[in-house]
Motif scaffolding. Sequence first.
Motif: not given
Length: 106
Positions: A66-67, A70-71, A73-74
């Motif tokens: 999940l992290a 998110e990375g 996507a960023r």
Amino acid sequence: MDEWRSAWTTALDDLEADVTRIEELLRTDQFHRDTPTIDPWTPPEGLGPFPLDLRPRADRILARQLAAAEGVARAMAVNRKQAALTNRIELFDSGAARPSYLDQAI
């Protein structure tokens, strides 16, 4: 029973290797240069029910996934912003109307 647990351990090893690879790409500039090719993970056939003693490890891998997502996507959002800025610079586009000239001397 040992074979069943071993199969699940191997499956978790594969998942963990995938997320480790993405985490490494995010830590380096390679992610910005190369688009990683990721094969979607599918569980091996015939694993059977998940061994409860492996749950803490699976939860840690999920949190890392999940992290990492998110990375990614960023990084994609930053990439889009950089591409838009680069296009404006290359086109000398400030957003304002540009003057145009017509040479009628010819």
